[in-house]
Design a protein around this motif. Structure first.
Motif, PDB file in Angstrom:
ATOM      1  N   PRO A   1      31.413 -25.613  -6.562  1.00  0.00           N
ATOM      2  CA  PRO A   1      31.704 -24.746  -7.696  1.00  0.00           C
ATOM      3  C   PRO A   1      31.080 -23.377  -7.512  1.00  0.00           C
ATOM      4  O   PRO A   1      29.961 -23.240  -7.054  1.00  0.00           O
ATOM      5  CB  PRO A   1      31.042 -25.491  -8.872  1.00  0.00           C
ATOM      6  CG  PRO A   1      29.984 -26.334  -8.242  1.00  0.00           C
ATOM      7  CD  PRO A   1      30.531 -26.734  -6.922  1.00  0.00           C
ATOM      8  N   GLY A   2      31.836 -22.362  -7.897  1.00  0.00           N
ATOM      9  CA  GLY A   2      31.309 -21.016  -7.911  1.00  0.00           C
ATOM     10  C   GLY A   2      31.404 -20.281  -6.590  1.00  0.00           C
ATOM     11  O   GLY A   2      31.034 -19.121  -6.497  1.00  0.00           O
ATOM     12  N   LEU A   3      31.863 -20.940  -5.503  1.00  0.00           N
ATOM     13  CA  LEU A   3      31.960 -20.276  -4.213  1.00  0.00           C
ATOM     14  C   LEU A   3      33.354 -19.690  -4.034  1.00  0.00           C
ATOM     15  O   LEU A   3      34.347 -20.261  -4.453  1.00  0.00           O
ATOM     16  CB  LEU A   3      31.683 -21.260  -3.078  1.00  0.00           C
ATOM     17  CG  LEU A   3      30.277 -21.859  -3.078  1.00  0.00           C
ATOM     18  CD1 LEU A   3      30.125 -22.788  -1.879  1.00  0.00           C
ATOM     19  CD2 LEU A   3      29.233 -20.767  -3.027  1.00  0.00           C
ATOM     20  N   GLU A   4      33.403 -18.520  -3.374  1.00  0.00           N
ATOM     21  CA  GLU A   4      34.670 -17.848  -3.172  1.00  0.00           C
ATOM     22  C   GLU A   4      35.492 -18.574  -2.113  1.00  0.00           C
ATOM     23  O   GLU A   4      34.984 -18.937  -1.050  1.00  0.00           O
ATOM     24  CB  GLU A   4      34.426 -16.404  -2.735  1.00  0.00           C
ATOM     25  CG  GLU A   4      33.698 -15.594  -3.814  1.00  0.00           C
ATOM     26  CD  GLU A   4      33.440 -14.185  -3.373  1.00  0.00           C
ATOM     27  OE1 GLU A   4      33.958 -13.795  -2.313  1.00  0.00           O
ATOM     28  OE2 GLU A   4      32.744 -13.469  -4.094  1.00  0.00           O
TER      29      GLU A   4
ATOM     30  N   LYS B   1      20.975 -13.788  -4.731  1.00  0.00           N
ATOM     31  CA  LYS B   1      22.101 -13.763  -3.813  1.00  0.00           C
ATOM     32  C   LYS B   1      22.194 -12.378  -3.178  1.00  0.00           C
ATOM     33  O   LYS B   1      22.027 -11.362  -3.854  1.00  0.00           O
ATOM     34  CB  LYS B   1      23.407 -14.061  -4.552  1.00  0.00           C
ATOM     35  CG  LYS B   1      23.469 -15.428  -5.206  1.00  0.00           C
ATOM     36  CD  LYS B   1      24.792 -15.594  -5.938  1.00  0.00           C
ATOM     37  CE  LYS B   1      24.881 -16.906  -6.691  1.00  0.00           C
ATOM     38  NZ  LYS B   1      26.168 -17.029  -7.412  1.00  0.00           N
TER      39      LYS B   1
ATOM     40  N   GLU C   1      22.559 -11.508  -8.088  1.00  0.00           N
ATOM     41  CA  GLU C   1      22.132 -12.373  -9.183  1.00  0.00           C
ATOM     42  C   GLU C   1      20.881 -13.156  -8.792  1.00  0.00           C
ATOM     43  O   GLU C   1      20.765 -13.660  -7.678  1.00  0.00           O
ATOM     44  CB  GLU C   1      23.242 -13.366  -9.554  1.00  0.00           C
ATOM     45  CG  GLU C   1      24.474 -12.726 -10.154  1.00  0.00           C
ATOM     46  CD  GLU C   1      25.497 -12.347  -9.098  1.00  0.00           C
ATOM     47  OE1 GLU C   1      25.153 -12.411  -7.895  1.00  0.00           O
ATOM     48  OE2 GLU C   1      26.628 -11.992  -9.462  1.00  0.00           O
TER      49      GLU C   1
ATOM     50  N   ILE D   1      18.641 -16.333  -8.769  1.00  0.00           N
ATOM     51  CA  ILE D   1      18.872 -17.774  -8.912  1.00  0.00           C
ATOM     52  C   ILE D   1      17.577 -18.553  -9.129  1.00  0.00           C
ATOM     53  O   ILE D   1      17.606 -19.727  -9.509  1.00  0.00           O
ATOM     54  CB  ILE D   1      19.634 -18.345  -7.699  1.00  0.00           C
ATOM     55  CG1 ILE D   1      18.863 -18.108  -6.396  1.00  0.00           C
ATOM     56  CG2 ILE D   1      21.032 -17.752  -7.614  1.00  0.00           C
ATOM     57  CD1 ILE D   1      19.509 -18.748  -5.181  1.00  0.00           C
TER      58      ILE D   1
ATOM     59  N   ASP E   1      24.297 -26.465  -6.156  1.00  0.00           N
ATOM     60  CA  ASP E   1      24.435 -26.266  -7.599  1.00  0.00           C
ATOM     61  C   ASP E   1      23.687 -25.035  -8.101  1.00  0.00           C
ATOM     62  O   ASP E   1      24.143 -24.346  -9.019  1.00  0.00           O
ATOM     63  CB  ASP E   1      23.930 -27.506  -8.349  1.00  0.00           C
ATOM     64  CG  ASP E   1      24.712 -28.757  -7.993  1.00  0.00           C
ATOM     65  OD1 ASP E   1      25.862 -28.615  -7.532  1.00  0.00           O
ATOM     66  OD2 ASP E   1      24.183 -29.865  -8.160  1.00  0.00           O
TER      67      ASP E   1
ATOM     68  N   LEU F   1      23.365 -22.209  -6.916  1.00  0.00           N
ATOM     69  CA  LEU F   1      24.084 -20.948  -6.689  1.00  0.00           C
ATOM     70  C   LEU F   1      24.984 -20.580  -7.868  1.00  0.00           C
ATOM     71  O   LEU F   1      25.382 -19.424  -8.004  1.00  0.00           O
ATOM     72  CB  LEU F   1      24.914 -21.046  -5.408  1.00  0.00           C
ATOM     73  CG  LEU F   1      24.116 -21.268  -4.121  1.00  0.00           C
ATOM     74  CD1 LEU F   1      25.053 -21.511  -2.956  1.00  0.00           C
ATOM     75  CD2 LEU F   1      23.211 -20.075  -3.841  1.00  0.00           C
ATOM     76  N   CYS F   2      25.306 -21.553  -8.695  1.00  0.00           N
ATOM     77  CA  CYS F   2      26.155 -21.289  -9.855  1.00  0.00           C
ATOM     78  C   CYS F   2      25.346 -20.816 -11.063  1.00  0.00           C
ATOM     79  O   CYS F   2      25.916 -20.487 -12.106  1.00  0.00           O
ATOM     80  CB  CYS F   2      26.923 -22.550 -10.252  1.00  0.00           C
ATOM     81  SG  CYS F   2      27.888 -23.250  -8.907  1.00  0.00           S
ATOM     82  N   CYS F   3      24.025 -20.791 -10.926  1.00  0.00           N
ATOM     83  CA  CYS F   3      23.149 -20.484 -12.063  1.00  0.00           C
ATOM     84  C   CYS F   3      22.543 -19.096 -11.975  1.00  0.00           C
ATOM     85  O   CYS F   3      21.532 -18.808 -12.635  1.00  0.00           O
ATOM     86  CB  CYS F   3      22.036 -21.527 -12.151  1.00  0.00           C
ATOM     87  SG  CYS F   3      22.634 -23.230 -12.290  1.00  0.00           S
TER      88      CYS F   3
END
Length: 362
Positions: free
Chosen positions: A27-30, A177, A187, A189, A226, A228-230
């Motif tokens: 989730p959240g990765l391009e 990141k 962002e 993390i 996970d 990385l989505c936060c």
């Protein structure tokens, strides 16, 4: 044969884990990051919980703590299945290169050719070079950076020095990141705070934050992907900058700096540059500097100009007036071409002994 079988098992462990899921499990990765990874090595897809293959970017002692921590995890073959280093140096090898060679870690010289490398994630610690988009996008999980401040405060290459110079009572570590074209804007993390002691110096804070950074890095890698989505975007309203310093920053501006400002500057530059000032058209070096509060009435007048130097027998030091009628004491001074001397020798040799009661720094 035993060595061969062990190496084969490690490779199979890493590769077998890589085949457990597809791109939807990240989730959240391009998507274009993953497609690029597939084009480079179509037999591998990223694992969900590791072990991870890591490419480490760094250049100095601060980065070495984090590299050691990652290497310890790599030897356990649970969190990491591969670890290599990218660094930049000219001439003399840096501490990362030496550590890598001693421990059999592959080293790549910057700039690196990503077309020949396959890693899940990049880790940057005190690297000093902007990483372009095509390198960032070559990692399915992107690149994360360990930065020695509480971002967005003190973006830049010298956050520890600026925190001390400005008398910060709190600082810390931020993991963010990496984004292309600009330093320290990604962002956040993970973040951890620590207090700064009123007399803590640059080498002490440097060591403390390097250790904090290495521990927070491992905690963060354990939470991949996970975490990385936060990520939390940095507030642009709270940004301050810590650009690269030069020796010129060590000159004291007596009429602009209070005694605390001078003391904090000395803490920040300890181990890097001694404080300097001009005396009789020469740049002299000052050391053993303290804030001096017990000012005798005879010299406490506000009529004395900033930069005035008076020898104080009770403390055996030179007292120098700063902004807002504050004073610092200096125990030792070095004149160009002469060895470092104590305050009394300076008084006797350069203030005319008992003839002159004061002189001036500027």
């Amino acid at each position: 044969m035993t060595v061969y079988n062990l190496a084969r098992r490690r490779i199979l462990k890493c590769v077998s884990g890589l085949s457990r899921f597809g791109t939807k499990s990240l989730p959240g990765l391009e998507v274009h990051n993953l497609s690029l990874f597939k084009r480079k090595n179509a037999t591998l897809t990223p694992t969900q919980k590791g072990p991870w293959s890591v490419l480490f970017f760094g250049s100095d002692e601060f980065a070495l703590d984090s590299l050691r921590a990652l290497h310890n995890q790599y030897r356990l073959q649970k969190l990491l299945c591969r670890l290599e280093v990218v660094t930049a140096y000219k001439g003399k090898e840096n501490c990362l290169t030496k550590y890598a060679k001693e421990n059999g870690i592959t080293v790549h010289q910057w700039p690196v050719n990503v077309n020949n490398l396959d890693f899940h994630i990049g880790v940057v610690v005190s690297f000093g070079h902007l990483i372009p988009s095509h390198i960032i996008n070559s990692f399915p999980l992107g690149i994360i950076n360990v930065h020695a401040s509480l971002l967005p405060r003190w973006r830049g290459s010298a956050p520890i020095i600026y925190a001390l110079m400005n008398g910060d009572t709190e600082t810390g570590i931020s993991l963010m990141k990496i984004k292309p074209k600009r330093f320290d804007v990604g962002e956040v993390i993970a973040q951890e705070k620590t207090t700064v002691g009123p007399e803590e110096t640059q080498p002490e804070l440097y060591t403390k934050l390097a250790r904090m950074g290495s521990k927070l890095l491992i905690k963060t890698v354990e939470k991949l992907p996970d975490v990385l989505c936060c990520g939390i975007p940095q507030s642009e309203e709270s940004v301050t900058y810590a650009p690269k310093i030069t020796a010129d920053i060590s000159f004291v501006k007596w009429n602009e700096m209070t005694a605390k400002n001078v003391f904090d500057l000395n803490r920040a530059l300890t181990g890097l540059y001694p404080l300097r000032t001009n005396f009789k058209e020469q740049a002299v070096k000052l050391s053993d500097i303290r804030i001096f509060s017990d000012i005798p009435d005879v010299i406490s007048s506000g009529d004395i100009e900033a930069g005035t130097v008076i020898y104080n027998k009770e403390s055996d030091s030179l007292l120098v007036k700063c902004k807002e009628n504050t004073w610092i004491s200096i125990k030792k001074i070095r004149i160009p071409g002469k060895p470092q001397m104590p305050a009394l020798d300076f008084r006797n040799g350069f203030m005319g002994g008992q003839k002159l009661k004061s002189c001036n720094f500027y």
